[in-house]
Design an enzyme around this catalytic site. Structure first.
Site, short mmCIF file in Angstrom:
data_model
loop_
_atom_site.label_atom_id
_atom_site.label_comp_id
_atom_site.label_asym_id
_atom_site.label_seq_id
_atom_site.Cartn_x
_atom_site.Cartn_y
_atom_site.Cartn_z
N CYS A 152 -7.44 -4.75 -12.39
CA CYS A 152 -6.76 -4.16 -11.24
C CYS A 152 -5.78 -3.13 -11.79
O CYS A 152 -4.84 -3.46 -12.52
CB CYS A 152 -6.05 -5.26 -10.46
N CYS A 168 4.30 -0.33 3.31
CA CYS A 168 3.76 -1.49 4.05
C CYS A 168 4.74 -2.65 3.88
O CYS A 168 5.19 -2.95 2.77
CB CYS A 168 2.38 -1.87 3.52
N CYS A 196 5.25 3.10 -4.56
CA CYS A 196 4.37 3.58 -3.51
C CYS A 196 5.22 4.08 -2.35
O CYS A 196 6.25 3.49 -2.02
CB CYS A 196 3.44 2.47 -3.02
N GLU A 245 2.15 -2.18 -13.85
CA GLU A 245 1.48 -3.45 -14.05
C GLU A 245 -0.03 -3.28 -13.92
O GLU A 245 -0.51 -2.58 -13.04
CB GLU A 245 1.99 -4.48 -13.03
N CYS A 254 4.33 -5.70 1.27
CA CYS A 254 3.87 -5.38 -0.08
C CYS A 254 5.07 -5.11 -1.00
O CYS A 254 5.92 -4.26 -0.68
CB CYS A 254 2.95 -4.16 -0.01
N CYS A 298 -2.46 -9.66 -4.98
CA CYS A 298 -2.39 -8.43 -4.19
C CYS A 298 -1.00 -8.27 -3.61
O CYS A 298 -0.46 -9.19 -3.00
CB CYS A 298 -3.35 -8.53 -3.01
N1 SAH Z 1 -2.46 1.16 -1.67
C1 SAH Z 1 -3.77 0.64 -1.56
C2 SAH Z 1 -4.18 -0.21 -2.74
C3 SAH Z 1 -3.16 -1.15 -3.32
S1 SAH Z 1 -2.74 -2.55 -2.33
C4 SAH Z 1 -3.95 -0.12 -0.27
O1 SAH Z 1 -2.96 -0.40 0.39
O2 SAH Z 1 -5.09 -0.38 0.08
C5 SAH Z 1 -4.21 -3.57 -2.45
C6 SAH Z 1 -4.40 -4.52 -1.28
O3 SAH Z 1 -3.41 -5.55 -1.30
C7 SAH Z 1 -4.29 -3.85 0.07
O4 SAH Z 1 -5.34 -4.25 0.91
C8 SAH Z 1 -2.96 -4.38 0.58
O5 SAH Z 1 -2.88 -4.35 1.96
C9 SAH Z 1 -2.95 -5.77 0.02
N2 SAH Z 1 -1.63 -6.38 0.00
C10 SAH Z 1 -0.44 -5.76 -0.16
N3 SAH Z 1 0.56 -6.68 -0.14
C11 SAH Z 1 0.00 -7.88 0.03
C12 SAH Z 1 0.51 -9.22 0.11
N4 SAH Z 1 1.81 -9.48 0.01
N5 SAH Z 1 -0.37 -10.23 0.28
C13 SAH Z 1 -1.70 -9.98 0.36
N6 SAH Z 1 -2.24 -8.75 0.29
C14 SAH Z 1 -1.40 -7.71 0.12
FE1 SF4 Z 2 1.36 1.10 -0.97
FE2 SF4 Z 2 1.44 -1.55 -0.96
FE3 SF4 Z 2 0.88 -0.24 1.30
FE4 SF4 Z 2 -0.94 -0.29 -0.69
S1 SF4 Z 2 -0.20 -2.06 0.50
S2 SF4 Z 2 -0.26 1.49 0.51
S3 SF4 Z 2 0.43 -0.28 -2.47
S4 SF4 Z 2 2.83 -0.15 0.17
#
Ligand code: SAH
Ligand code: SF4
Length: 357
Positions: A116, A127, A123, A103, A130, A347
Site C-alpha cells: 500500500c 474526509c 491529503c 508510511e 481518515c 485503511c
Molecule cells: N485518497 C484515496 C486513497 C487513499 S484512502 C481515496 O480516498 O480513495 C484508501 C481507502 O481507505 C479509501 O476508500 C478511504 O475512504 C478509506 N478509509 C479512509 N479512512 C478510513 C477509516 N478510518 N476506516 C476505513 N477506511 C478508511
Molecule cells: Fe484523502 Fe483520506 Fe479522503 Fe483518501 S480518504 S481522499 S486519503 S482524506
C-alpha cells in the site's frame, strides 16, 4: 499505453523518477552511449542500487560520467518498521530527503503480498474519518518518491524469496490530486525491463476527482480503478467527504460510466461501513440503485479507528446484511479483511506522525 506517455521534462535529478526513454535521452545528450541505459535501468529497478557508484554492471567510466551530469538515486531511509501482532502486516515509516515522513504498508492476504503506497504527504481532501485527511495536506510526492516506496518493499520481499506483484495506491494522499507524478511512477513501475508490475495489478483509489477519472479514460490507462463512495446520496456523502460538494454523485457516476465504456474495466467502489451512519439495508439498497447497470464491485471496509472521528465500525452482521442486499441487486461485494489495525496500518489510519523537527 507505453512508457512514453509522459515524455515531458523530468521533474528532478532523481533517476528513480525517470522513464527509461528519458534515461536514454539523457545519456545521449551527455555523450554517453545509450547502450548503457539498460544496465543503469536494471541497476535502479532490478538490483535496487541506492547510488550510481554501486552499479557494478555499469562500467566505472560510465558511472563517473553519469554522476558528473548532476543526477542521483533518490530513495528514502527507513525511520521505523513496525509489524502487526499477527505477522501479516508491516508498516514502514520512510523518511524523505526533506525530513517529511510517509508510511508504506506491506500486507499478506491469503499468501499474496500487496504493498500500500502513499502518493502525497498528507491529503487535502479532508474526509472526516481518515487520519491522513484529519492532518491536512503538506506536499505532493515526486514520481521518484513513489517508485522508491515500491522498490523498498520489493527489496524486503526479495530478501525473503518473494516477488511483489500487487500494489494499491491507497496509502496517504489522493492519487488523482497528484496525477502527473503518480502516472509517471506507474509508467516506470510497469516497464518490463524494470520492476515490471502488471498495470492491472496496480490499483489506484480515488475519492472521486472527476477530471482525473476522465483523464485516465482519455489516456487509455489500464490500471485498476477504485472509487471511494461511502454515501449514495449527495447529502450523505457530503457529510463524510467534503470534496463531494465540488463533484456531485451525478457527475461522478457519469465519469465512471464513461471510464468503463472506454476502458472496458470494472470499477471497484469502496464503502467505509460506519455503524448507524451508512450500514443499513436501506443504504445498501440506495447503493444498489446508484450502481445499477454498472460493471461494478463493492469493497466494504469496516471503519478503522482514528483520533479525530468517533464513529464505530459496522457490526459483522450488518456488513453481511449489506452484502445480501447488494447481491440481490446483482452487485458483487467483499468485506475487506482487517489488517494491521493494532499498528495503525489499516485503511485511513496512516497519519505519518513521526516527522522530525
Ligand atoms: N485518497 C484515496 C486513497 C487513499 S484512502 C481515496 O480516498 O480513495 C484508501 C481507502 O481507505 C479509501 O476508500 C478511504 O475512504 C478509506 N478509509 C479512509 N479512512 C478510513 C477509516 N478510518 N476506516 C476505513 N477506511 C478508511
Ligand atoms: Fe484523502 Fe483520506 Fe479522503 Fe483518501 S480518504 S481522499 S486519503 S482524506
Amino acid at each position: 499505453m507505453s512508457s512514453t506517455a509522459h515524455p515531458g521534462p523530468s521533474p528532478s535529478a532523481d533517476l528513480l523518477g525517470w522513464t527509461r526513454a528519458e534515461l536514454e535521452r539523457h545519456l545521449f545528450a551527455h555523450g554517453i552511449k545509450p547502450v548503457h541505459a539498460d544496465a543503469v535501468w536494471a541497476g535502479l529497478h532490478r538490483e535496487r542500487r541506492t547510488c550510481i557508484e554501486s552499479m557494478a554492471a555499469v562500467p566505472p567510466r560510465v558511472r563517473r560520467e553519469l554522476a558528473a551530469t548532476g543526477v542521483f538515486v533518490g530513495g528514502c531511509e527507513v525511520a521505523r518498521e513496525i509489524a502487526s501482532s499477527d505477522g501479516h502486516t508491516r508498516k514502514y515509516l520512510l523518511r524523505l530527503r526533506d525530513d517529511e515522513v510517509i508510511e508504506t504498508v506491506l500486507m499478506r492476504f491469503d499468501g499474496r503480498m500487496t504493498a500500500c503506497i502513499s502518493t502525497q504527504v498528507g491529503c487535502a481532501m479532508g474526509c472526516v474519518f481518515c487520519a491522513t485527511g484529519q492532518g491536512g495536506f503538506r506536499r505532493n510526492l515526486s514520481a521518484g518518491e513513489i517508485v522508491a516506496q515500491v522498490l523498498h518493499v520489493a527489496g524486503v520481499l526479495a530478501a525473503e524469496g518473494h516477488r511483489l506483484r500487487n500494489i494499491v495506491l491507497m496509502g496517504q494522499g489522493e492519487p488523482l490530486h497528484n496525477y502527473d507524478a503518480v502516472l509517471r511512477a506507474v509508467d516506470i513501475l510497469i516497464d518490463q525491463k524494470g520492476v515490471s508490475l502488471a498495470a492491472s495489478r496496480i490499483t489506484l483509489s480515488t475519492v472521486g476527482l472527476v477530471p482525473g477519472i476522465r483523464r485516465l479514460a482519455d489516456e487509455g490507462r489500464t490500471v485498476s480503478l477504485a472509487v471511494s463512495l461511502h454515501g449514495a446520496t449527495d447529502a450523505e456523502r457530503l457529510a463524510l467527504v467534503p470534496i463531494a460538494k465540488r463533484w456531485p454523485l451525478a457527475e461522478l457516476m457519469d465519469a465512471c460510466r464513461d471510464y468503463t465504456a472506454r476502458t472496458g474495466g470494472r470499477i471497484f467502489f469502496e464503502w467505509t461501513l460506519i455503524e448507524d451512519k451508512n450500514d443499513s439495508p436501506a443504504h445498501a439498497a440506495a447503493l444498489g440503485r446508484l450502481l445499477a447497470g454498472q460493471k461494478a464491485q463493492v469493497n466494504l471496509i469496516p471503519l478503522n479507528p482514528t483520533e479525530g472521528y468517533d464513529g464505530t465500525p459496522a457490526r459483522h452482521a450488518h456488513a453481511k446484511a449489506f452484502q445480501a442486499v447488494l447481491r440481490e441487486a446483482g452487485i458483487p461485494s467483499t468485506v475487506r479483511q482487517r489488517r494491521g489495525i493494532d499498528i495503525a496500518a489499516g485503511c485511513g489510519q496512516l497519519a505519518g506522525t513521526e516527522r522530525r523537527g
